[in-house]
Design a protein around this motif. Sequence first.
Motif, mmCIF file in Angstrom:
data_model
loop_
_atom_site.group_PDB
_atom_site.id
_atom_site.type_symbol
_atom_site.label_atom_id
_atom_site.label_comp_id
_atom_site.label_asym_id
_atom_site.label_seq_id
_atom_site.Cartn_x
_atom_site.Cartn_y
_atom_site.Cartn_z
ATOM 1 N N ALA A 280 -5.320 -10.780 2.384
ATOM 2 C CA ALA A 280 -4.173 -10.320 3.179
ATOM 3 C C ALA A 280 -3.200 -11.449 3.493
ATOM 4 O O ALA A 280 -2.019 -11.207 3.722
ATOM 5 C CB ALA A 280 -4.661 -9.677 4.476
ATOM 6 N N SER A 281 -3.673 -12.695 3.487
ATOM 7 C CA SER A 281 -2.760 -13.809 3.762
ATOM 8 C C SER A 281 -2.293 -14.504 2.481
ATOM 9 O O SER A 281 -1.496 -15.434 2.548
ATOM 10 C CB SER A 281 -3.433 -14.822 4.690
ATOM 11 O OG SER A 281 -4.510 -15.441 4.016
ATOM 12 N N TRP B 121 -8.050 -0.215 -3.454
ATOM 13 C CA TRP B 121 -6.823 -1.008 -3.549
ATOM 14 C C TRP B 121 -6.442 -1.082 -5.022
ATOM 15 O O TRP B 121 -6.926 -1.896 -5.790
ATOM 16 C CB TRP B 121 -7.003 -2.391 -2.916
ATOM 17 C CG TRP B 121 -5.694 -3.071 -2.719
ATOM 18 C CD1 TRP B 121 -4.621 -2.609 -2.022
ATOM 19 C CD2 TRP B 121 -5.308 -4.326 -3.252
ATOM 20 N NE1 TRP B 121 -3.584 -3.497 -2.081
ATOM 21 C CE2 TRP B 121 -3.983 -4.568 -2.828
ATOM 22 C CE3 TRP B 121 -5.936 -5.273 -4.042
ATOM 23 C CZ2 TRP B 121 -3.284 -5.714 -3.173
ATOM 24 C CZ3 TRP B 121 -5.238 -6.411 -4.370
ATOM 25 C CH2 TRP B 121 -3.919 -6.623 -3.945
ATOM 26 N N TRP B 122 -5.589 -0.170 -5.454
ATOM 27 C CA TRP B 122 -5.259 0.037 -6.857
ATOM 28 C C TRP B 122 -4.605 -1.158 -7.544
ATOM 29 O O TRP B 122 -4.825 -1.363 -8.743
ATOM 30 C CB TRP B 122 -4.432 1.308 -7.023
ATOM 31 C CG TRP B 122 -5.307 2.512 -6.864
ATOM 32 C CD1 TRP B 122 -5.460 3.281 -5.755
ATOM 33 C CD2 TRP B 122 -6.207 3.034 -7.841
ATOM 34 N NE1 TRP B 122 -6.396 4.255 -5.975
ATOM 35 C CE2 TRP B 122 -6.862 4.129 -7.251
ATOM 36 C CE3 TRP B 122 -6.524 2.684 -9.148
ATOM 37 C CZ2 TRP B 122 -7.813 4.875 -7.925
ATOM 38 C CZ3 TRP B 122 -7.469 3.439 -9.823
ATOM 39 C CH2 TRP B 122 -8.104 4.509 -9.224
ATOM 40 N N LEU C 36 0.393 -11.428 -2.106
ATOM 41 C CA LEU C 36 0.022 -10.084 -1.683
ATOM 42 C C LEU C 36 0.490 -9.750 -0.269
ATOM 43 O O LEU C 36 0.244 -8.659 0.215
ATOM 44 C CB LEU C 36 -1.499 -9.925 -1.751
ATOM 45 C CG LEU C 36 -2.142 -10.342 -3.067
ATOM 46 C CD1 LEU C 36 -3.648 -10.312 -2.952
ATOM 47 C CD2 LEU C 36 -1.671 -9.462 -4.200
ATOM 48 N N ARG C 37 1.147 -10.676 0.381
ATOM 49 C CA ARG C 37 1.542 -10.513 1.770
ATOM 50 C C ARG C 37 2.372 -9.252 2.016
ATOM 51 O O ARG C 37 2.317 -8.659 3.088
ATOM 52 C CB ARG C 37 2.332 -11.737 2.220
ATOM 53 C CG ARG C 37 1.932 -12.198 3.594
ATOM 54 C CD ARG C 37 2.634 -13.472 3.998
ATOM 55 N NE ARG C 37 2.050 -14.610 3.293
ATOM 56 C CZ ARG C 37 2.734 -15.661 2.894
ATOM 57 N NH1 ARG C 37 4.015 -15.760 3.124
ATOM 58 N NH2 ARG C 37 2.142 -16.647 2.261
ATOM 59 N N ALA C 38 3.128 -8.835 1.031
ATOM 60 C CA ALA C 38 4.012 -7.674 1.200
ATOM 61 C C ALA C 38 3.256 -6.348 1.152
ATOM 62 O O ALA C 38 3.819 -5.309 1.515
ATOM 63 C CB ALA C 38 5.083 -7.682 0.108
ATOM 64 N N ASP C 39 1.992 -6.353 0.761
ATOM 65 C CA ASP C 39 1.227 -5.108 0.633
ATOM 66 C C ASP C 39 0.718 -4.676 2.016
ATOM 67 O O ASP C 39 -0.247 -5.229 2.547
ATOM 68 C CB ASP C 39 0.063 -5.307 -0.332
ATOM 69 C CG ASP C 39 -0.592 -3.992 -0.696
ATOM 70 O OD1 ASP C 39 -1.039 -3.290 0.226
ATOM 71 O OD2 ASP C 39 -0.659 -3.684 -1.897
ATOM 72 N N ALA C 40 1.355 -3.663 2.594
ATOM 73 C CA ALA C 40 1.022 -3.208 3.947
ATOM 74 C C ALA C 40 -0.408 -2.658 4.019
ATOM 75 O O ALA C 40 -1.101 -2.872 5.023
ATOM 76 C CB ALA C 40 2.019 -2.152 4.404
#
Length: 169
Positions: free
Chosen positions: A58-59, A38-39, A63-67
């Motif tokens: 992830a929540s 995860w760069w 960072l929520r926008a990072d698919a």
Amino acid sequence: LLMTNDGVLRVEAAAEQRDGSVHPVVLQGAQHYSSKVWWPAVRYAARTQETLALTDPASDRRLRADADLRHRAPRALLSLPLGIGAAGGGVLVLESDHFSRAFEESRIEAIRMLATQAVTAIAAARLSSDLGVRGRDVAGLRELAADLTVKAESDALTGLSNRRGLESR
């Protein structure tokens, strides 16, 4: 574990959890494994030299926008900068799929100590390898110098000593 090599962070060592235990990953080409890193966390730690320890990343609203992160959905993430003076440095990235509080402060210091030792060992191995290459380079240059000296001191057609060759004796 990513380390700086020629100014670029590259994957040097990796491990994955399978069957309840940790297994080292044999890196055929670091490029292949780079896709699993995860760069954004790596760049953050490298740029700021600050530890990034997240519970349920992830929540996290930032960072929520990072698919990619949402898809992998680790319960905890640690991105630990490792500046090791002349040895260069790197970033250790760890993810936990099982424990949301896997990277608490007391554990981070122990992880930092072990990771620093790993970076130092890898840097020493690189140096040793570089010295072997340089030694072969020096031997090749000495052989070339001897050949050029013979050519400079003898006539190319007859092989007899020329004036420079006679004066050097």
